[in-house]
Each structure stands twice: as structure tokens, then as C-alpha cells.
Scaffold this motif. Structure first.
Motif, PDB file in Angstrom:
ATOM      1  N   MET A 175      -6.705  18.137   9.486  1.00  0.00           N
ATOM      2  CA  MET A 175      -7.556  18.116  10.676  1.00  0.00           C
ATOM      3  C   MET A 175      -9.026  17.981  10.293  1.00  0.00           C
ATOM      4  N   ILE A 176      -9.812  17.383  11.186  1.00  0.00           N
ATOM      5  CA  ILE A 176     -11.260  17.540  11.131  1.00  0.00           C
ATOM      6  C   ILE A 176     -11.591  18.657  12.114  1.00  0.00           C
ATOM      7  N   GLU A 177     -12.052  19.773  11.575  1.00  0.00           N
ATOM      8  CA  GLU A 177     -12.223  20.968  12.391  1.00  0.00           C
ATOM      9  C   GLU A 177     -13.440  20.891  13.302  1.00  0.00           C
ATOM     10  N   LYS A 178     -14.536  20.316  12.776  1.00  0.00           N
ATOM     11  CA  LYS A 178     -15.762  20.203  13.572  1.00  0.00           C
ATOM     12  C   LYS A 178     -16.579  19.049  13.031  1.00  0.00           C
ATOM     13  N   PRO A 200     -14.303  14.509  19.853  1.00  0.00           N
ATOM     14  CA  PRO A 200     -13.814  15.864  20.139  1.00  0.00           C
ATOM     15  C   PRO A 200     -13.072  16.440  18.936  1.00  0.00           C
ATOM     16  N   THR A 201     -13.264  17.715  18.711  1.00  0.00           N
ATOM     17  CA  THR A 201     -12.589  18.413  17.607  1.00  0.00           C
ATOM     18  C   THR A 201     -11.964  19.698  18.141  1.00  0.00           C
ATOM     19  N   PRO A 202     -10.963  20.223  17.440  1.00  0.00           N
ATOM     20  CA  PRO A 202     -10.369  19.726  16.193  1.00  0.00           C
ATOM     21  C   PRO A 202      -9.622  18.411  16.404  1.00  0.00           C
ATOM     22  N   LEU A 203      -9.694  17.546  15.389  1.00  0.00           N
ATOM     23  CA  LEU A 203      -9.149  16.199  15.488  1.00  0.00           C
ATOM     24  C   LEU A 203      -8.052  16.016  14.449  1.00  0.00           C
ATOM     25  N   VAL A 235       0.839  -1.194   0.000  1.00  0.00           N
ATOM     26  CA  VAL A 235       0.000   0.000   0.000  1.00  0.00           C
ATOM     27  C   VAL A 235       0.877   1.248   0.000  1.00  0.00           C
ATOM     28  N   HIS A 236       0.691   2.073  -1.008  1.00  0.00           N
ATOM     29  CA  HIS A 236       1.476   3.298  -1.160  1.00  0.00           C
ATOM     30  C   HIS A 236       1.036   4.384  -0.184  1.00  0.00           C
ATOM     31  N   GLY A 237      -0.260   4.436   0.099  1.00  0.00           N
ATOM     32  CA  GLY A 237      -0.774   5.459   1.004  1.00  0.00           C
ATOM     33  C   GLY A 237      -2.254   5.268   1.264  1.00  0.00           C
ATOM     34  N   ILE A 238      -2.799   6.112   2.116  1.00  0.00           N
ATOM     35  CA  ILE A 238      -4.213   6.067   2.486  1.00  0.00           C
ATOM     36  C   ILE A 238      -4.841   7.419   2.171  1.00  0.00           C
ATOM     37  N   GLY A 239      -6.000   7.373   1.541  1.00  0.00           N
ATOM     38  CA  GLY A 239      -6.784   8.580   1.295  1.00  0.00           C
ATOM     39  C   GLY A 239      -8.080   8.513   2.079  1.00  0.00           C
ATOM     40  N   ILE A 240      -8.411   9.596   2.777  1.00  0.00           N
ATOM     41  CA  ILE A 240      -9.596   9.617   3.630  1.00  0.00           C
ATOM     42  C   ILE A 240     -10.534  10.736   3.193  1.00  0.00           C
ATOM     43  N   GLY A 241     -11.803  10.414   3.070  1.00  0.00           N
ATOM     44  CA  GLY A 241     -12.845  11.416   2.906  1.00  0.00           C
ATOM     45  C   GLY A 241     -13.650  11.440   4.191  1.00  0.00           C
ATOM     46  N   ALA A 242     -13.790  12.614   4.801  1.00  0.00           N
ATOM     47  CA  ALA A 242     -14.479  12.715   6.085  1.00  0.00           C
ATOM     48  C   ALA A 242     -15.197  14.055   6.179  1.00  0.00           C
ATOM     49  N   PRO A 243     -16.280  14.117   6.941  1.00  0.00           N
ATOM     50  CA  PRO A 243     -17.007  15.381   7.079  1.00  0.00           C
ATOM     51  C   PRO A 243     -16.130  16.464   7.685  1.00  0.00           C
ATOM     52  N   ASN A 244     -16.183  17.656   7.088  1.00  0.00           N
ATOM     53  CA  ASN A 244     -15.451  18.821   7.587  1.00  0.00           C
ATOM     54  C   ASN A 244     -13.942  18.590   7.714  1.00  0.00           C
ATOM     55  N   ALA A 245     -13.407  17.693   6.911  1.00  0.00           N
ATOM     56  CA  ALA A 245     -11.964  17.468   6.918  1.00  0.00           C
ATOM     57  C   ALA A 245     -11.275  18.557   6.105  1.00  0.00           C
ATOM     58  N   ASN A 246     -10.135  19.024   6.595  1.00  0.00           N
ATOM     59  CA  ASN A 246      -9.404  20.102   5.950  1.00  0.00           C
ATOM     60  C   ASN A 246      -8.172  19.538   5.240  1.00  0.00           C
ATOM     61  N   TYR A 247      -8.184  19.626   3.926  1.00  0.00           N
ATOM     62  CA  TYR A 247      -7.083  19.127   3.105  1.00  0.00           C
ATOM     63  C   TYR A 247      -5.764  19.788   3.463  1.00  0.00           C
ATOM     64  N   TYR A 248      -5.803  21.071   3.788  1.00  0.00           N
ATOM     65  CA  TYR A 248      -4.589  21.825   4.068  1.00  0.00           C
ATOM     66  C   TYR A 248      -3.934  21.429   5.389  1.00  0.00           C
ATOM     67  N   THR A 249      -4.745  21.206   6.414  1.00  0.00           N
ATOM     68  CA  THR A 249      -4.200  20.993   7.764  1.00  0.00           C
ATOM     69  C   THR A 249      -4.180  19.538   8.203  1.00  0.00           C
TER      70      THR A 249
END
Length: 206
Positions: free
Chosen positions: A81-84, A91-94, A65-79
């Protein structure tokens, strides 16, 4: 050793679906767990790790496996983090990217789940060849990913295009999980539609 696969993880308000995917976008195998089974995010990550590992072992994909990609509610591509979280009681930010990367020991990227769906459709699905479109996801919540001129719109803070939390009813609107009232999500998500149906039934039986 070549690493021809990635793991895709879609974290929804009800279910988390994950799969092993090759470079052509073919899903080799997939499975799921209940997102809300664990109120403790660490217990959730333990189960996710165990089930993903089981899937990798069953498909001779361990160490491939080269890597993992995650799609999640309110996930921030830049940071990373899941902000809320509106529909999941963690608990957030996560710092989910760091947590998953530490757990699996491989690189991890994350984005909003609707943005991930838009990228998937643009690369492999119904939006192939399209430069401008909107992807709308309907489930526990309402999400959207906007592509303009072939580029996903993130905005300056990574949260552009959240149609689910557009205010649709300014006065006496339903309370949304985000804390505001009258959001589109409060009416058009699966839970919103179910609530509307219950309200109609109550009116008819009065």
C-alpha cells in the motif's frame, strides 16, 4: 518462454520514470510520464499501462517480463500500500500493488522510492560491496534508505528511516505537505530550496 526482463517504475512527485531492465541491471529502454497530469489515479494507471506497453512492444519484450518493481513515496513493502501521499493528490491508503498487478497481469512488488534507490545502489551502483550506508534522495521531497550490515532497514511497520520528515525547526517552521511544520523536506527538497530562493529575492527587493 523465458522471461529475462523486469520493469522498474519510479513514481516521483513530478515525473514517473520507467524502464525495461535485464538480470544484470542493464536498462534496455526507458521513458517517462508526468505524475501530476492526472488527479485520478485510475487515469494515471491507464496512461502508465499504455506507455509501458508501448515500450515493451518497441523492444520485443512483450510476454518476457518476469515482474514489476515500483519505488514510490511512502510505499509499504509489507502491505503493498501507499499509506499517505504528501506531494501527489491521490486518495490514500492506496492499494497500488494490487492495482498495478491487476492492470498488467504480472507480479508486482513495491517499496519506498528511497529504499528502492538504496537497493539499486547496493546491487549495481556506488554502494556495491558496502554493508552500511545511507541513501538520500532529493527531488520534490526528501527521502532516505538506510542499510545496516547489508540489510535494508524497514522497521516493524515498513517506515523506518524517513529523514525527510524529521523536525528540523520546532518553532515557526514551514508547513510541510505531511501536515506538520519544520520538516527537513520543507527546506531541503527541490521545492523547499526554490522557496528559500524566492524568500531571499523578496528580502533583497524590499
Amino acid at each position: 518462454m523465458s522471461k529475462p526482463y523486469v520493469v522498474g517504475i519510479d513514481i516521483g512527485g513530478t515525473n514517473t520514470v520507467f524502464g525495461i531492465v535485464d538480470a544484470r541491471g542493464v536498462v534496455i529502454a526507458s521513458s517517462s510520464i508526468k505524475t501530476l497530469k492526472h488527479s485520478d489515479v485510475n487515469a494515471y494507471l491507464d496512461e502508465l499501462y499504455n506507455e509501458v506497453t508501448r515500450l515493451l512492444v518497441a523492444n520485443d519484450a512483450v510476454d518476457k517480463v518476469h515482474g514489476i518493481g515500483i519505488g514510490a513515496p511512502n510505499a509499504n513493502y509489507y502491505t503493498g500500500m501507499i499509506e499517505k501521499l504528501v506531494n501527489i493528490p491521490w486518495p490514500t491508503p492506496l492499494p497500488l500493488v494490487q492495482m498495478v498487478s491487476d492492470k498488467f497481469g504480472i507480479p508486482v512488488a513495491i517499496t519506498n522510492d528511497a529504499n528502492a534507490a538504496a537497493i539499486g545502489e547496493m546491487t549495481y551502483g556506488a554502494a556495491r560491496g558496502l554493508k552500511d550506508f545511507i541513501m538520500i534522495t532529493l527531488g520534490t521531497g526528501v527521502g532516505s534508505g538506510i542499510v545496516i550490515n547489508g540489510q535494508l532497514v524497514y522497521g516493524h511497520d515498513g517506515f523506518a528511516g524517513e529523514l525527510g520528515h524529521t523536525i528540523m525547526k520546532r518553532n515557526n517552521g514551514r508547513l510541510c505537505g505531511c501536515g506538520r511544520t519544520g520538516c527537513l523536506e520543507a527546506y531541503c527538497s527541490a521545492s523547499g530550496v526554490a522557496r528559500t530562493a524566492r524568500e531571499f529575492l523578496e528580502i533583497r527587493t524590499e
